[in-house]
Scaffold this motif. Sequence first.
Motif, PDB file in Angstrom:
ATOM      1  N   SER A 129       1.978  17.001   5.098  1.00 51.19           N
ATOM      2  CA  SER A 129       1.298  16.892   3.810  1.00 51.19           C
ATOM      3  C   SER A 129      -0.204  17.027   4.030  1.00 51.19           C
ATOM      4  O   SER A 129      -0.717  16.794   5.128  1.00 51.19           O
ATOM      5  N   VAL A 130      -0.887  17.416   2.964  1.00 55.76           N
ATOM      6  CA  VAL A 130      -2.335  17.606   3.012  1.00 55.76           C
ATOM      7  C   VAL A 130      -2.935  17.022   1.737  1.00 55.76           C
ATOM      8  O   VAL A 130      -2.373  17.140   0.652  1.00 55.76           O
ATOM      9  N   SER A 131      -4.071  16.344   1.903  1.00 58.20           N
ATOM     10  CA  SER A 131      -4.789  15.754   0.787  1.00 58.20           C
ATOM     11  C   SER A 131      -6.200  16.331   0.793  1.00 58.20           C
ATOM     12  O   SER A 131      -6.849  16.390   1.838  1.00 58.20           O
ATOM     13  N   PHE A 132      -6.682  16.760  -0.385  1.00 57.91           N
ATOM     14  CA  PHE A 132      -8.028  17.323  -0.458  1.00 57.91           C
ATOM     15  C   PHE A 132      -8.571  17.212  -1.873  1.00 57.91           C
ATOM     16  O   PHE A 132      -7.842  16.966  -2.820  1.00 57.91           O
ATOM     17  N   GLY A 133      -9.880  17.401  -1.990  1.00 59.30           N
ATOM     18  CA  GLY A 133     -10.570  17.297  -3.277  1.00 59.30           C
ATOM     19  C   GLY A 133     -11.705  16.311  -3.154  1.00 59.30           C
ATOM     20  O   GLY A 133     -12.253  16.112  -2.069  1.00 59.30           O
ATOM     21  N   ARG A 134     -12.058  15.696  -4.261  1.00 60.62           N
ATOM     22  CA  ARG A 134     -13.148  14.715  -4.255  1.00 60.62           C
ATOM     23  C   ARG A 134     -12.858  13.602  -3.269  1.00 60.62           C
ATOM     24  O   ARG A 134     -11.746  13.084  -3.212  1.00 60.62           O
ATOM     25  N   SER A 135     -13.865  13.214  -2.524  1.00 60.55           N
ATOM     26  CA  SER A 135     -13.646  12.209  -1.481  1.00 60.55           C
ATOM     27  C   SER A 135     -13.758  10.777  -1.988  1.00 60.55           C
ATOM     28  O   SER A 135     -13.347   9.855  -1.288  1.00 60.55           O
ATOM     29  N   ASP A 136     -14.244  10.565  -3.192  1.00 59.83           N
ATOM     30  CA  ASP A 136     -14.467   9.197  -3.664  1.00 59.83           C
ATOM     31  C   ASP A 136     -13.330   8.657  -4.535  1.00 59.83           C
ATOM     32  O   ASP A 136     -13.468   7.598  -5.141  1.00 59.83           O
ATOM     33  N   ALA A 184       1.746  27.590  10.086  1.00 56.40           N
ATOM     34  CA  ALA A 184       1.223  27.944  11.403  1.00 56.40           C
ATOM     35  C   ALA A 184      -0.236  27.533  11.525  1.00 56.40           C
ATOM     36  O   ALA A 184      -0.682  27.071  12.572  1.00 56.40           O
ATOM     37  N   SER A 185      -0.990  27.680  10.425  1.00 57.83           N
ATOM     38  CA  SER A 185      -2.375  27.219  10.401  1.00 57.83           C
ATOM     39  C   SER A 185      -2.748  26.849   8.965  1.00 57.83           C
ATOM     40  O   SER A 185      -2.092  27.264   8.006  1.00 57.83           O
ATOM     41  N   ILE A 186      -3.808  26.055   8.851  1.00 57.12           N
ATOM     42  CA  ILE A 186      -4.303  25.611   7.550  1.00 57.12           C
ATOM     43  C   ILE A 186      -5.808  25.811   7.543  1.00 57.12           C
ATOM     44  O   ILE A 186      -6.498  25.403   8.470  1.00 57.12           O
ATOM     45  N   ARG A 187      -6.298  26.447   6.478  1.00 53.58           N
ATOM     46  CA  ARG A 187      -7.727  26.756   6.345  1.00 53.58           C
ATOM     47  C   ARG A 187      -8.254  26.116   5.065  1.00 53.58           C
ATOM     48  O   ARG A 187      -7.673  26.277   4.000  1.00 53.58           O
ATOM     49  N   GLY A 188      -9.353  25.395   5.157  1.00 56.70           N
ATOM     50  CA  GLY A 188      -9.962  24.774   3.989  1.00 56.70           C
ATOM     51  C   GLY A 188     -11.102  25.610   3.440  1.00 56.70           C
ATOM     52  O   GLY A 188     -11.737  26.365   4.167  1.00 56.70           O
ATOM     53  N   PHE A 189     -11.342  25.506   2.138  1.00 53.13           N
ATOM     54  CA  PHE A 189     -12.547  26.066   1.539  1.00 53.13           C
ATOM     55  C   PHE A 189     -12.975  25.154   0.399  1.00 53.13           C
ATOM     56  O   PHE A 189     -12.156  24.762  -0.414  1.00 53.13           O
ATOM     57  N   ASN A 190     -14.227  24.763   0.424  1.00 55.64           N
ATOM     58  CA  ASN A 190     -14.745  23.807  -0.556  1.00 55.64           C
ATOM     59  C   ASN A 190     -13.788  22.637  -0.711  1.00 55.64           C
ATOM     60  O   ASN A 190     -13.565  22.147  -1.808  1.00 55.64           O
ATOM     61  N   GLY A 191     -13.199  22.208   0.379  1.00 53.18           N
ATOM     62  CA  GLY A 191     -12.114  21.234   0.314  1.00 53.18           C
ATOM     63  C   GLY A 191     -12.528  19.798   0.156  1.00 53.18           C
ATOM     64  O   GLY A 191     -11.684  18.928   0.100  1.00 53.18           O
ATOM     65  N   GLY A 192     -13.826  19.543   0.122  1.00 56.04           N
ATOM     66  CA  GLY A 192     -14.219  18.144   0.136  1.00 56.04           C
ATOM     67  C   GLY A 192     -13.775  17.571   1.469  1.00 56.04           C
ATOM     68  O   GLY A 192     -13.925  18.199   2.509  1.00 56.04           O
ATOM     69  N   GLN A 220     -10.483  15.991  -9.182  1.00 55.14           N
ATOM     70  CA  GLN A 220      -9.192  15.608  -8.621  1.00 55.14           C
ATOM     71  C   GLN A 220      -9.239  15.413  -7.107  1.00 55.14           C
ATOM     72  O   GLN A 220     -10.097  15.949  -6.421  1.00 55.14           O
ATOM     73  N   ARG A 221      -8.277  14.660  -6.619  1.00 58.87           N
ATOM     74  CA  ARG A 221      -7.930  14.613  -5.205  1.00 58.87           C
ATOM     75  C   ARG A 221      -6.408  14.643  -5.177  1.00 58.87           C
ATOM     76  O   ARG A 221      -5.749  13.733  -5.668  1.00 58.87           O
ATOM     77  N   LEU A 222      -5.849  15.732  -4.663  1.00 55.99           N
ATOM     78  CA  LEU A 222      -4.411  15.942  -4.734  1.00 55.99           C
ATOM     79  C   LEU A 222      -3.763  15.861  -3.367  1.00 55.99           C
ATOM     80  O   LEU A 222      -4.405  16.109  -2.345  1.00 55.99           O
ATOM     81  N   CYS A 223      -2.485  15.528  -3.372  1.00 60.77           N
ATOM     82  CA  CYS A 223      -1.650  15.512  -2.180  1.00 60.77           C
ATOM     83  C   CYS A 223      -0.571  16.568  -2.371  1.00 60.77           C
ATOM     84  O   CYS A 223       0.082  16.604  -3.421  1.00 60.77           O
TER      85      CYS A 223
END
Length: 113
Positions: free
Chosen positions: A90-97, A51-59, A39-42
Motif C-alpha cells: 500500500s502507498v499513502s500520499f498527499g498533504r502531510s498534515d 516493479a517500481s514506484i515513482r512520486g510526483f508532487n507527492g507531498g 487529501q491524503r489517500l491510501c
Amino acid sequence: MFKSFLFLSALSASALATFGVTVINDNGSGYTLYAQDHQRLCYCLKNTQSASIRGFNGGTIKLFSTADCTGKFATLGSNDEVGSAKWVNSVSFGRSDIPSRDPPGCPDYHNAH
C-alpha cells in the motif's frame, strides 16, 4: 485581455495542486494514482504488480508492506523513484498534515480499466 486570461489560467492551475504516484509493472507500463491538494489517500497495491514506484508532487509518500497503510513504512521523496518495490502492498500520499483515509478496495490497477 488574452494576457489576463493566460495569467488567470496559470494562477488557477497552480492553486489546485495534484499529488500523485505512478506504479510501474515489470513490462514498464505505469498506472498513475492521484490525490487532490486537500487529501491524503491510501491505495492498496497488494494485487497490483509494482516493479517500481515513482512520486510526483507527492507531498510525503509512505510505502507500506501492509495492505491498509498501517504499521512501519519507508518514505519516498516527492519526485523520487524506488525500484524493487514488490514488497509494497500500500502507498499513502498527499498533504502531510492530515491522516490518510482507508483504501477504497484493492484492485489490480494495471488491469482495472
